[in-house]
Design a protein around this motif. Sequence first.
Motif, PDB file in Angstrom:
ATOM      1  N   VAL A   8       0.848  -1.197   0.000  1.00  0.00           N
ATOM      2  CA  VAL A   8       0.000   0.000   0.000  1.00  0.00           C
ATOM      3  C   VAL A   8       0.877   1.239   0.000  1.00  0.00           C
ATOM      4  CG1 VAL A   8      -1.761   1.283   1.281  1.00  0.00           C
ATOM      5  CG2 VAL A   8      -1.839  -1.214   1.220  1.00  0.00           C
ATOM      6  N   ILE A   9       0.493   2.238  -0.762  1.00  0.00           N
ATOM      7  CA  ILE A   9       1.245   3.498  -0.844  1.00  0.00           C
ATOM      8  C   ILE A   9       0.416   4.602  -0.194  1.00  0.00           C
ATOM      9  CG2 ILE A   9       2.178   5.239  -2.408  1.00  0.00           C
ATOM     10  CD1 ILE A   9       2.085   2.187  -4.107  1.00  0.00           C
ATOM     11  N   SER A  55       0.525   5.176   8.470  1.00  0.00           N
ATOM     12  CA  SER A  55       1.056   6.515   8.689  1.00  0.00           C
ATOM     13  C   SER A  55       2.533   6.494   9.049  1.00  0.00           C
ATOM     14  CB  SER A  55       0.263   7.194   9.811  1.00  0.00           C
ATOM     15  OG  SER A  55       0.785   8.484  10.076  1.00  0.00           O
ATOM     16  N   GLY A  56       3.221   7.569   8.664  1.00  0.00           N
ATOM     17  CA  GLY A  56       4.603   7.764   9.071  1.00  0.00           C
ATOM     18  C   GLY A  56       4.735   8.780  10.181  1.00  0.00           C
ATOM     19  N   THR A 108       4.573   1.686   1.536  1.00  0.00           N
ATOM     20  CA  THR A 108       5.516   2.656   0.983  1.00  0.00           C
ATOM     21  C   THR A 108       4.948   4.037   1.261  1.00  0.00           C
ATOM     22  OG1 THR A 108       6.174   1.139  -0.784  1.00  0.00           O
ATOM     23  CG2 THR A 108       6.680   3.479  -1.092  1.00  0.00           C
ATOM     24  N   ARG A 109       5.710   4.833   2.014  1.00  0.00           N
ATOM     25  CA  ARG A 109       5.226   6.153   2.426  1.00  0.00           C
ATOM     26  C   ARG A 109       5.935   7.243   1.625  1.00  0.00           C
ATOM     27  NH1 ARG A 109       6.368   3.144   6.894  1.00  0.00           N
ATOM     28  NH2 ARG A 109       4.522   2.286   7.960  1.00  0.00           N
ATOM     29  N   VAL A 110       5.161   8.116   1.028  1.00  0.00           N
ATOM     30  CA  VAL A 110       5.701   9.181   0.182  1.00  0.00           C
ATOM     31  C   VAL A 110       5.842  10.461   0.994  1.00  0.00           C
ATOM     32  CG1 VAL A 110       5.332  10.585  -1.880  1.00  0.00           C
ATOM     33  CG2 VAL A 110       4.674   8.158  -1.874  1.00  0.00           C
ATOM     34  N   VAL A 162       5.169  17.610  -9.553  1.00  0.00           N
ATOM     35  CA  VAL A 162       6.246  17.205  -8.653  1.00  0.00           C
ATOM     36  C   VAL A 162       5.745  16.124  -7.694  1.00  0.00           C
ATOM     37  CG1 VAL A 162       7.862  17.986  -6.873  1.00  0.00           C
ATOM     38  CG2 VAL A 162       7.295  19.496  -8.802  1.00  0.00           C
ATOM     39  N   LEU A 163       4.568  16.339  -7.135  1.00  0.00           N
ATOM     40  CA  LEU A 163       4.002  15.374  -6.203  1.00  0.00           C
ATOM     41  C   LEU A 163       3.619  14.083  -6.920  1.00  0.00           C
ATOM     42  CD1 LEU A 163       3.241  14.897  -3.286  1.00  0.00           C
ATOM     43  CD2 LEU A 163       1.021  15.967  -3.727  1.00  0.00           C
ATOM     44  N   ALA A 164       3.045  14.213  -8.110  1.00  0.00           N
ATOM     45  CA  ALA A 164       2.673  13.029  -8.885  1.00  0.00           C
ATOM     46  C   ALA A 164       3.907  12.196  -9.224  1.00  0.00           C
ATOM     47  CB  ALA A 164       1.939  13.443 -10.161  1.00  0.00           C
ATOM     48  N   ALA A 165       5.020  12.851  -9.513  1.00  0.00           N
ATOM     49  CA  ALA A 165       6.252  12.131  -9.829  1.00  0.00           C
ATOM     50  C   ALA A 165       6.723  11.309  -8.636  1.00  0.00           C
ATOM     51  CB  ALA A 165       7.332  13.123 -10.253  1.00  0.00           C
ATOM     52  N   ALA A 166       6.548  11.848  -7.432  1.00  0.00           N
ATOM     53  CA  ALA A 166       6.938  11.108  -6.228  1.00  0.00           C
ATOM     54  C   ALA A 166       6.089   9.852  -6.069  1.00  0.00           C
ATOM     55  CB  ALA A 166       6.810  12.011  -5.006  1.00  0.00           C
ATOM     56  N   PHE A 167       4.798   9.954  -6.382  1.00  0.00           N
ATOM     57  CA  PHE A 167       3.928   8.783  -6.294  1.00  0.00           C
ATOM     58  C   PHE A 167       4.208   7.800  -7.427  1.00  0.00           C
ATOM     59  CE2 PHE A 167       1.692  11.000  -3.014  1.00  0.00           C
ATOM     60  CZ  PHE A 167       1.038  10.009  -2.300  1.00  0.00           C
ATOM     61  N   ALA A 168       4.533   8.309  -8.592  1.00  0.00           N
ATOM     62  CA  ALA A 168       4.887   7.419  -9.711  1.00  0.00           C
ATOM     63  C   ALA A 168       6.104   6.570  -9.357  1.00  0.00           C
ATOM     64  CB  ALA A 168       5.156   8.240 -10.963  1.00  0.00           C
ATOM     65  N   GLU A 169       7.075   7.184  -8.712  1.00  0.00           N
ATOM     66  CA  GLU A 169       8.275   6.457  -8.288  1.00  0.00           C
ATOM     67  C   GLU A 169       7.913   5.399  -7.252  1.00  0.00           C
ATOM     68  OE1 GLU A 169      12.630   7.318  -6.180  1.00  0.00           O
ATOM     69  OE2 GLU A 169      11.374   8.989  -6.870  1.00  0.00           O
ATOM     70  N   ALA A 170       7.033   5.762  -6.297  1.00  0.00           N
ATOM     71  CA  ALA A 170       6.628   4.814  -5.258  1.00  0.00           C
ATOM     72  C   ALA A 170       5.853   3.640  -5.845  1.00  0.00           C
ATOM     73  CB  ALA A 170       5.785   5.534  -4.211  1.00  0.00           C
ATOM     74  N   LEU A 171       5.006   3.911  -6.804  1.00  0.00           N
ATOM     75  CA  LEU A 171       4.225   2.851  -7.430  1.00  0.00           C
ATOM     76  C   LEU A 171       5.110   1.861  -8.174  1.00  0.00           C
ATOM     77  CD1 LEU A 171       1.263   5.033  -8.690  1.00  0.00           C
ATOM     78  CD2 LEU A 171       0.968   2.958  -7.331  1.00  0.00           C
ATOM     79  N   ALA A 172       6.172   2.351  -8.780  1.00  0.00           N
ATOM     80  CA  ALA A 172       7.045   1.510  -9.599  1.00  0.00           C
ATOM     81  C   ALA A 172       8.131   0.808  -8.796  1.00  0.00           C
ATOM     82  CB  ALA A 172       7.697   2.360 -10.690  1.00  0.00           C
ATOM     83  N   ASP A 173       8.410   1.314  -7.590  1.00  0.00           N
ATOM     84  CA  ASP A 173       9.554   0.835  -6.811  1.00  0.00           C
ATOM     85  C   ASP A 173       9.115  -0.215  -5.795  1.00  0.00           C
ATOM     86  OD1 ASP A 173      12.031   0.522  -5.699  1.00  0.00           O
ATOM     87  OD2 ASP A 173      11.939   2.354  -4.496  1.00  0.00           O
ATOM     88  N   GLY A 174       9.081  -1.485  -6.211  1.00  0.00           N
ATOM     89  CA  GLY A 174       8.721  -2.552  -5.287  1.00  0.00           C
ATOM     90  C   GLY A 174       7.719  -3.509  -5.888  1.00  0.00           C
TER      91      GLY A 174
END
Length: 443
Positions: free
Chosen positions: A146-147, A164-165, A180-182, A199-211
Amino acid sequence: MSQTTQHTDATENDAARVRDSKYVWHPWSRNEAERDRLMIVRGKGSRVWDAAGREYIDASSLNSTVGYGNEDVIAAATEQLRTLHGVDMSATNHPVAGRLAEVLAGHLPESLSRTLLLNSGSEGIEAALMIASCYRRITGDPRNRVITFAQGYHGSTVLTRTLSGLVPTGHPFQQPIEVTRVALPLPAAELRTPEAAKVLAAAFAEALADGDAPLAVVIEPFLNVGGGIVLPPGFLTELRALCDDASALLIFDEIFTGYGRTGKMFAFQHEGAAPDILVSSKGLGAGYAPISAVTARQDIYAAFADDEIIGGLRYGHTTAGHATAGAVAIATLGVMEREGLVENAEDRGRELLKLIEPLRTLPGVVDTRGLGLVGVVEMADMATAAALVVSCQEHGLMVRQQAASVLICPPLTLTSAEVEEIAERITTATRALASEQSTEQSI
């Protein structure tokens, strides 16, 4: 008031405080805070009174959609209690649940039409994750990751705390799911611009792809406990597309933002980027009864017919779908529609944001922002924010601290005159705090 009455009231107040201090364990509170806690005894509209008879504007209640003492809601609850207070929905049924679910469907996109009624936001998020996980398993694509936002908050149970972080939500138990916490890539003051959406969407795109393949993305459209953070316009649309590309379910936590708080019935409607599962709670019961709703796509519901054990959802509570809570919710939604409270939240929120903007020039204030009828005054640090809450209380205004921010969350019934009153009180309180801190530094 006679001296005898005053003495009686004081005696009762003292007794109430003794009982509270001796027997009550308050949630999310320092033990020492019990000594200074307000003893609220009465409320009407947007105002409450303490045991000493002092009046406050309550801009701290996250639940308050129709204000205190709403006669329509009280009448609905009373009639339902007389007729049928509730039954176990796993064993039988009652007509209130269907009426409420139908009303909710009328406020949502056609794709979101099947509602599970529960008691709290934490239960709602747990149920949403259980639904998502079981749905993936039933359809032959099991997933577990879960992200979320690192600064997100989704409840008090072990599963929801795990998302939560935030430091206060930490727990000593084994992690039940992979998360995975963004982290926010920009300060809150810079994050709410349209340019920040990419910028924020790019951070989530990385999280979605990483793992591992992601099960779901779970986010609040406005980060409440994480500091009153307004997300950039366009981000939810970007996130919807990212989830579609990754075959991840999108779960919106609108426990706080749902039911008019942001100037729309639901916050995602500012962009129209609908989730696969929507969790809502606080404003639905308006503080009169505990209730939450988990609304999912019809095809997700239909898949559970293939559940190998019972052919349906294996989740629920004995008071889930409580008839009296449902009657309160229906009455609350009726008041909101008749009185135009969603539109009122948008209009009054715009006025509030304009009136608190000058606070940015005062010492200790970092930023002011808002979304609908929630105003945010971000302070230099958590200690200063806590001090501002106390100062506001001394000036007859109840507000809420979230991290280093102070949130203004009044009932949606607020008038323009009351907006001005809130702005005046928080301005006076902020100036008084700045003066006090300046004096302390000069000594």
